[in-house]
Scaffold this motif. Structure first.
Motif, PDB file in Angstrom:
ATOM      1  N   THR A  53       0.831  -1.203   0.000  1.00  0.00           N
ATOM      2  CA  THR A  53       0.000   0.000   0.000  1.00  0.00           C
ATOM      3  C   THR A  53       0.863   1.249   0.000  1.00  0.00           C
ATOM      4  OG1 THR A  53      -1.594  -1.251   1.301  1.00  0.00           O
ATOM      5  CG2 THR A  53      -1.960   1.102   1.120  1.00  0.00           C
ATOM      6  N   LEU A  54       1.998   1.212   0.673  1.00  0.00           N
ATOM      7  CA  LEU A  54       2.906   2.352   0.690  1.00  0.00           C
ATOM      8  C   LEU A  54       3.369   2.682  -0.723  1.00  0.00           C
ATOM      9  CD1 LEU A  54       4.277   4.354   2.525  1.00  0.00           C
ATOM     10  CD2 LEU A  54       6.163   2.763   2.779  1.00  0.00           C
ATOM     11  N   GLY A  55       3.546   1.649  -1.555  1.00  0.00           N
ATOM     12  CA  GLY A  55       3.922   1.877  -2.944  1.00  0.00           C
ATOM     13  C   GLY A  55       2.829   2.518  -3.770  1.00  0.00           C
ATOM     14  N   GLU A  56       1.579   2.491  -3.279  1.00  0.00           N
ATOM     15  CA  GLU A  56       0.460   3.085  -4.003  1.00  0.00           C
ATOM     16  C   GLU A  56       0.049   4.433  -3.407  1.00  0.00           C
ATOM     17  OE1 GLU A  56      -2.517   0.102  -3.619  1.00  0.00           O
ATOM     18  OE2 GLU A  56      -1.174  -1.468  -4.310  1.00  0.00           O
ATOM     19  N   THR A  57       0.796   4.906  -2.422  1.00  0.00           N
ATOM     20  CA  THR A  57       0.429   6.121  -1.702  1.00  0.00           C
ATOM     21  C   THR A  57       0.399   7.331  -2.627  1.00  0.00           C
ATOM     22  OG1 THR A  57       1.352   5.289   0.352  1.00  0.00           O
ATOM     23  CG2 THR A  57       1.127   7.663   0.146  1.00  0.00           C
ATOM     24  N   THR A  58      -0.667   8.125  -2.518  1.00  0.00           N
ATOM     25  CA  THR A  58      -0.775   9.370  -3.277  1.00  0.00           C
ATOM     26  C   THR A  58      -0.527  10.591  -2.405  1.00  0.00           C
ATOM     27  OG1 THR A  58      -3.166   9.435  -2.885  1.00  0.00           O
ATOM     28  CG2 THR A  58      -2.407   8.358  -4.901  1.00  0.00           C
ATOM     29  N   VAL A  59      -0.770  10.462  -1.082  1.00  0.00           N
ATOM     30  CA  VAL A  59      -0.552  11.579  -0.156  1.00  0.00           C
ATOM     31  C   VAL A  59       0.224  11.074   1.057  1.00  0.00           C
ATOM     32  CG1 VAL A  59      -1.619  13.280   1.373  1.00  0.00           C
ATOM     33  CG2 VAL A  59      -2.651  12.795  -0.848  1.00  0.00           C
ATOM     34  N   VAL A  71      -4.932   7.609  -1.372  1.00  0.00           N
ATOM     35  CA  VAL A  71      -4.339   6.559  -0.542  1.00  0.00           C
ATOM     36  C   VAL A  71      -3.347   7.259   0.383  1.00  0.00           C
ATOM     37  CG1 VAL A  71      -2.981   4.439  -0.490  1.00  0.00           C
ATOM     38  CG2 VAL A  71      -4.633   4.821  -2.325  1.00  0.00           C
ATOM     39  N   VAL A  72      -3.624   7.251   1.682  1.00  0.00           N
ATOM     40  CA  VAL A  72      -2.953   8.137   2.632  1.00  0.00           C
ATOM     41  C   VAL A  72      -1.958   7.372   3.496  1.00  0.00           C
ATOM     42  CG1 VAL A  72      -3.293   9.800   4.506  1.00  0.00           C
ATOM     43  CG2 VAL A  72      -5.024   9.568   2.711  1.00  0.00           C
ATOM     44  N   ALA A  73      -0.744   7.883   3.528  1.00  0.00           N
ATOM     45  CA  ALA A  73       0.257   7.428   4.498  1.00  0.00           C
ATOM     46  C   ALA A  73       0.477   8.563   5.482  1.00  0.00           C
ATOM     47  CB  ALA A  73       1.565   7.050   3.814  1.00  0.00           C
ATOM     48  N   LYS A  77      -3.398   5.376  12.870  1.00  0.00           N
ATOM     49  CA  LYS A  77      -4.182   4.157  12.742  1.00  0.00           C
ATOM     50  C   LYS A  77      -5.263   4.286  11.679  1.00  0.00           C
ATOM     51  CE  LYS A  77      -5.958   0.402  15.459  1.00  0.00           C
ATOM     52  NZ  LYS A  77      -6.215  -0.134  16.804  1.00  0.00           N
ATOM     53  N   ALA A  78      -5.819   5.487  11.503  1.00  0.00           N
ATOM     54  CA  ALA A  78      -6.896   5.673  10.534  1.00  0.00           C
ATOM     55  C   ALA A  78      -6.388   5.702   9.099  1.00  0.00           C
ATOM     56  CB  ALA A  78      -7.656   6.960  10.840  1.00  0.00           C
ATOM     57  N   SER A  79      -5.146   6.082   8.902  1.00  0.00           N
ATOM     58  CA  SER A  79      -4.600   6.169   7.550  1.00  0.00           C
ATOM     59  C   SER A  79      -4.438   4.772   6.952  1.00  0.00           C
ATOM     60  CB  SER A  79      -3.249   6.888   7.570  1.00  0.00           C
ATOM     61  OG  SER A  79      -2.319   6.170   8.360  1.00  0.00           O
ATOM     62  N   HIS A  80      -4.292   4.725   5.634  1.00  0.00           N
ATOM     63  CA  HIS A  80      -4.037   3.434   5.006  1.00  0.00           C
ATOM     64  C   HIS A  80      -2.736   2.841   5.532  1.00  0.00           C
ATOM     65  CE1 HIS A  80      -6.812   5.128   1.842  1.00  0.00           C
ATOM     66  NE2 HIS A  80      -7.287   3.899   1.959  1.00  0.00           N
ATOM     67  N   ILE A  81      -1.735   3.727   5.695  1.00  0.00           N
ATOM     68  CA  ILE A  81      -0.436   3.289   6.208  1.00  0.00           C
ATOM     69  C   ILE A  81       0.025   4.277   7.266  1.00  0.00           C
ATOM     70  CG2 ILE A  81       1.981   2.818   5.682  1.00  0.00           C
ATOM     71  CD1 ILE A  81       0.116   0.826   4.489  1.00  0.00           C
ATOM     72  N   GLY A  82       0.242   3.792   8.498  1.00  0.00           N
ATOM     73  CA  GLY A  82       0.799   4.617   9.553  1.00  0.00           C
ATOM     74  C   GLY A  82       2.281   4.324   9.694  1.00  0.00           C
ATOM     75  N   ALA A 100       0.355   1.978  17.081  1.00  0.00           N
ATOM     76  CA  ALA A 100      -0.748   2.347  16.199  1.00  0.00           C
ATOM     77  C   ALA A 100      -0.346   2.294  14.734  1.00  0.00           C
ATOM     78  CB  ALA A 100      -1.249   3.749  16.540  1.00  0.00           C
ATOM     79  N   ALA A 101       0.963   2.256  14.458  1.00  0.00           N
ATOM     80  CA  ALA A 101       1.462   2.346  13.085  1.00  0.00           C
ATOM     81  C   ALA A 101       1.602   0.974  12.448  1.00  0.00           C
ATOM     82  CB  ALA A 101       2.808   3.073  13.074  1.00  0.00           C
ATOM     83  N   SER A 102       1.739   0.996  11.117  1.00  0.00           N
ATOM     84  CA  SER A 102       1.990  -0.226  10.354  1.00  0.00           C
ATOM     85  C   SER A 102       3.475  -0.407  10.079  1.00  0.00           C
ATOM     86  CB  SER A 102       1.228  -0.177   9.028  1.00  0.00           C
ATOM     87  OG  SER A 102      -0.156  -0.040   9.243  1.00  0.00           O
ATOM     88  N   LEU A 103       4.188   0.711   9.925  1.00  0.00           N
ATOM     89  CA  LEU A 103       5.629   0.688   9.701  1.00  0.00           C
ATOM     90  C   LEU A 103       6.307   1.550  10.755  1.00  0.00           C
ATOM     91  CD1 LEU A 103       5.764   1.265   5.817  1.00  0.00           C
ATOM     92  CD2 LEU A 103       5.881  -0.916   7.016  1.00  0.00           C
ATOM     93  N   VAL A 104       7.509   1.154  11.172  1.00  0.00           N
ATOM     94  CA  VAL A 104       8.265   1.910  12.169  1.00  0.00           C
ATOM     95  C   VAL A 104       9.663   2.159  11.617  1.00  0.00           C
ATOM     96  CG1 VAL A 104       9.184   1.956  14.511  1.00  0.00           C
ATOM     97  CG2 VAL A 104       6.980   0.855  14.072  1.00  0.00           C
ATOM     98  N   LEU A 105      10.071   3.436  11.578  1.00  0.00           N
ATOM     99  CA  LEU A 105      11.419   3.789  11.129  1.00  0.00           C
ATOM    100  C   LEU A 105      12.376   3.623  12.309  1.00  0.00           C
ATOM    101  CD1 LEU A 105      10.666   7.011   9.031  1.00  0.00           C
ATOM    102  CD2 LEU A 105      10.533   4.610   8.366  1.00  0.00           C
ATOM    103  N   LEU A 106      13.223   2.608  12.247  1.00  0.00           N
ATOM    104  CA  LEU A 106      14.063   2.263  13.392  1.00  0.00           C
ATOM    105  C   LEU A 106      15.112   3.330  13.680  1.00  0.00           C
ATOM    106  CD1 LEU A 106      14.560  -1.554  12.715  1.00  0.00           C
ATOM    107  CD2 LEU A 106      12.899  -0.442  14.209  1.00  0.00           C
TER     108      LEU A 106
END
Length: 831
Positions: free
Chosen positions: A290-296, A566-568, A581-586, A600-606
């Motif tokens: 989904t991150l690859g399809e993100t528009t915003v 498609v919101v990240a 949490k509400a976004s397509h990708i957190g 709450a996120a889907s991805l975490v920047l270590l």
């Protein structure tokens, strides 16, 4: 503070309230129960078909075949449930953040308790470094300042005053001490309301998963209809309704794309490992594509675009502004030494406040080995900041001179008032302060005074004769990688939107530095006056939002989604969690971010490296392109399964495939072959293309036509080969085994042909990864085992063929590669 409050609650009363109100913690668990997961898994059509086939084999007395099929069921169920368990972590971190250790007054005595035991009416004692365990009203304050950036998004600590201020659970005491009367605990705190909003937000499903689910549902309908037709046809032509049902189940299993979930899990699991190498942790596997399809891409300012720390950005003395980033090494001009010295003297000796830490750090770099900051001076008295006087002063005892030294800092207008500046000088100072603030800087005035050691210390700061020294401007600096990362997002067609709780001037300054369009800015007040329709319209061309609340952040994300984006969303604070949490990708910042944001996120920047987001986007696009290739391949290999299920029935020859063969093909062989596509590097122009349109199908009509053509080739070759073997007098079990060799070998050859749309042998074989080679080798090794090892062959209703027979079938399967390339040439010519 009255006598009743000074004694705090009695132990007995505190115990009663703890029993009545419950512990000071938050219930935010959204995890599905094991039973719910189990029901979701067994409702999948593939598992129902396997169970049905196993039951029929048991009814026919074939326990061996039934046990093998049921074994597939158990294995796939176990893998699926374990994967779901790993990706549905609860928000226990919210409880940890809201329940630190607390110092309270109980029965007149300070008592250290667990944060969960704090109750309404408790009297808290706060000191520097303490995490506030509950919401409350400040009763007493001594230079008390609290960092509420996790809740509000503002990077500057807020001063708190007696009777007129509140503190909130989850915030951090950075300066001074205070006594607080607890008014709310647990879910009733501001932090608790955020937790409640997390609980109310449904987990967003990724667009690709929705698309694959739709494709699966359509194929399920087709499969069920075809299954019923074949059952009736078998019963009419051959009789025997149980065998007819088995044949129908075999066809249905051939049509159903039940390996698609397996392939997706494999792709995303391997993708998660690749993205982890770029310091991005994947909590939800479907987030990658989904991150690859993100528009915003919505970003928080504090801690995401900026470093969430304060640095000295500019110094102003006698109207001359010096930008600190122009300094060469440690060469600070002498004219600015005194200003910096007194800024440090007006700060705590061992500060927690980010601004005071910045003063100490900058002085350590530029005033070391100078005549400033005398080590023999001793702090003798502090004059704390108040709501009436926004300045704080420190009086230092000078044992050498006859005068004590007084240093003060605070709001420029407050310092100017203490210095009794004339109208012209006051106007000049305020204009310069306004200019610096317009750049998004936090501006403080600094002044000095002397006091005769033989005189008593005055009670008020106004009693000193202050001399104005200048202005100090501080900034929360932009992360160095941000401008290039945002520029790459723009090249990839991704709109970047900044959402912050900070002031518009600060937001505009950071947006300009980062390269975000800030022509239009909306504030929280503007949003409060808009309805949903107005917000959807306004949000189309606004990229900067300032002074927004957590609820408004959530509303912005929802409005973008309602506009078809498609919101990240990136963030690091508690205030970001609902929108994450509400976004397509957190996407949470892992190093400085809060546990709440991470959960709450889907991805975490270590490593809190903003450029990792771009890497994740690139990888998401690559995974989608590779997944499309794998899906085209998967549809192609379904065609021979369907054909080899129907053709023997129509032509009156023995059946080739049974449910066990299809289960083995679709749950083991086909997903394994698809891993080869996962390892493909993708096009170098992936990040120069706009995001995939939501209306673009994962598989186009052209792709489906090519899949059908390739699958038909395999079907005809395998069926003709099987028919020839039977005519040649081979036993049915040997013919079935050799046809299976042709089928799997041809499927493996199709992998090479499908790797590239280009023609030629070089395109097929160049750049094949070690992983791909290993997987294909293991696939052929599995084929050797199940057709050559007697016990395994019998389990699959095979008879082991001779070596020449096996090699002959293998060469037939390899030769199909020539037909694949011919079909690709025809398709390219007419496309």
């Amino acid at each position: 503070m009255n006598d009743d409050l000074s004694k705090g609650l009695s132990h007995r009363e505190a115990a009663k309230r703890l029993l009545a109100d419950g512990p000071n913690e938050l219930g935010t668990d959204q995890r599905r129960t094991f039973l719910r997961l189990l029901l979701d898994v067994v409702s999948e059509p593939m598992f129902l078909l396997l169970l049905g086939a196993g039951a029929i084999y048991l009814a026919m007395g074939d326990q061996h075949e039934a046990m093998i099929l049921l074994g597939f069921v158990v294995i796939i169920m176990a893998v699926t449930i374990l994967q779901q368990r790993r990706t549905e972590k609860t928000l226990d971190a919210l409880r940890d953040l809201s329940s630190p250790r607390a110092l309270v007054v109980r029965s007149g005595q300070p008592t250290r308790i667990a944060g969960q035991e704090v109750v309404r009416g408790d009297v808290l004692i706060l000191s520097e470094g303490d995490r506030v365990p509950a919401d409350g009203i400040v009763l007493e304050a001594h230079e008390l300042a609290v960092d509420e950036s996790l809740l509000s998004g503002e990077s500057v600590a807020l001063a708190k005053f007696a009777s007129s201020s509140q503190v909130y659970a989850g915030s951090l005491t950075v300066r001074g001490q205070g006594i607080v009367h607890v008014t709310a605990i647990g879910a009733n705190t501001e932090l608790g309301r955020i937790g409640k909003s997390l609980q109310d937000i449904a987990i967003e499903q990724s667009p690709l998963r929705e698309e694959v689910s739709l494709l699966t549902r359509r194929l399920v309908i087709i499969g069920m209809a075809a299954c019923l037709v074949l059952v009736v046809l078998y019963w009419v032509l051959r009789g025997g309704w149980l065998q007819g049902i088995l044949t129908g189940i075999t066809l249905a299993m051939g049509i159903l794309p039940q390996e698609l979930p397996v392939i997706m899990i494999v792709f995303f699991a391997l993708g998660a490992r690749r993205i982890a190498a770029k310091n991005v942790l994947t909590r939800h596997l479907n987030a990658i594509e989904t991150l690859g399809e993100t528009t915003v891409l919505c970003v928080d300012k504090t801690g995401t675009l900026t470093q969430n720390r304060m640095v000295v950005a500019a110094l102003s003395v006698a109207g001359n502004i010096m930008e600190t980033d122009t300094l060469a090494g440690n060469d600070l001009p002498e004219a600015y030494h005194e200003l910096l010295e007194y800024a440090v003297l007006a700060s705590e000796i061992d500060p927690h406040d980010p601004m005071e830490q910045a003063f100490h750090q900058f002085a350590g770099e530029h005033l070391t080995n100078t005549e400033h900051l005398h080590p023999d001076w001793a702090l003798a008295r502090e004059y704390e900041i108040s709501s009436e006087q926004l300045a704080m002063s420190h009086l230092w005892r000078n044992h050498i001179d006859k005068h004590d030294v007084v240093a003060t800092k605070g709001a420029p207008e407050a310092i100017a008032d203490l210095c009794h500046l004339g109208d012209n000088q006051l106007k000049q100072v305020l204009l310069q302060a306004e200019e610096l603030a317009g750049r998004g800087l936090r501006v403080l005035g600094v002044a000095k005074a002397k006091h005769d050691v033989e005189k008593s210390w005055p009670d008020m700061q106004h009693a000193f004769e202050f001399e104005f020294l200048g202005l100090v401007a501080l900034a929360d600096p932009l992360r160095p990688e941000v401008p290039n990362s945002i520029a790459e997002c723009h090249r990839a067609g991704i709109r970047v939107v900044m959402i912050t709780g900070d002031y518009p001037t600060t937001a505009r300054a950071i947006a300009m530095q980062a390269g975000i369009d800030c022509k239009h800015i909306l504030t929280g007040t503007d949003l409060a006056n808009m309805n949903e329709a107005d917000l959807k319209l306004a949000i189309a061309d606004v990229n900067v939002f300032a002074r927004v609340t957590p609820q408004q952040k959530l509303a912005i994300v929802e409005a973008l989604k309602a506009n078809g984006e498609v919101v990240a969303m990136t963030g690091d604070g508690v205030n970001d969690a609902p929108a994450l949490k509400a976004s397509h990708i957190g996407i949470a910042m892992g190093k400085r971010g809060t546990d709440v944001a991470r959960e709450a996120a889907s991805l975490v920047l270590l490593q809190d490296d903003f450029s990792s987001i771009v890497s994740a986007i690139r990888l998401g696009r690559r995974i989608f392109a590779n997944l499309r290739q794998a899906l085209i391949y998967t549809l192609a290999v379904h065609v021979p399964i369907i054909g080899l299920s129907i053709l023997p029935l129509l032509f009156g020859i023995p059946l080739i495939l049974a449910p066990i063969h299809i289960a083995f093909l679709e749950l083991v062989i086909d997903p394994a072959c698809s891993i080869v596509f996962e390892a493909e590097n993708g096009s170098p122009r992936l990040m120069l293309q706009p995001p995939r349109s939501k209306t673009e199908s994962l598989v186009s009509r052209g792709h489906i036509f090519m899949s059908l053509a390739q699958g038909t080739i395999i079907t005809l070759v395998a069926a003709l080969f099987y028919w020839w073997l039977l005519i040649d007098g081979n036993a049915i079990e040997i013919a079935r085994a050799l046809t299976f060799v042709v089928l799997i070998t041809a499927n493996t050859a199709l992998v090479f042909s499908s790797r590239s749309s280009q023609l030629g042998w070089r395109a097929m074989f160049s750049g094949l990864s070690v992983v791909g080679i290993s997987v294909l080798a293991l696939t052929m090794l599995c084929l050797v085992f199940i057709t050559s090892v007697k016990g395994l062959a019998q389990a699959f209703a095979f008879q082991t063929p001779s070596l020449p027979q096996w090699l002959g079938a293998f060469l037939v399967g390899v030769a199909v590669l020539v037909l694949f390339e011919s079909a690709k040439r025809v398709y390219t010519a007419f496309r």
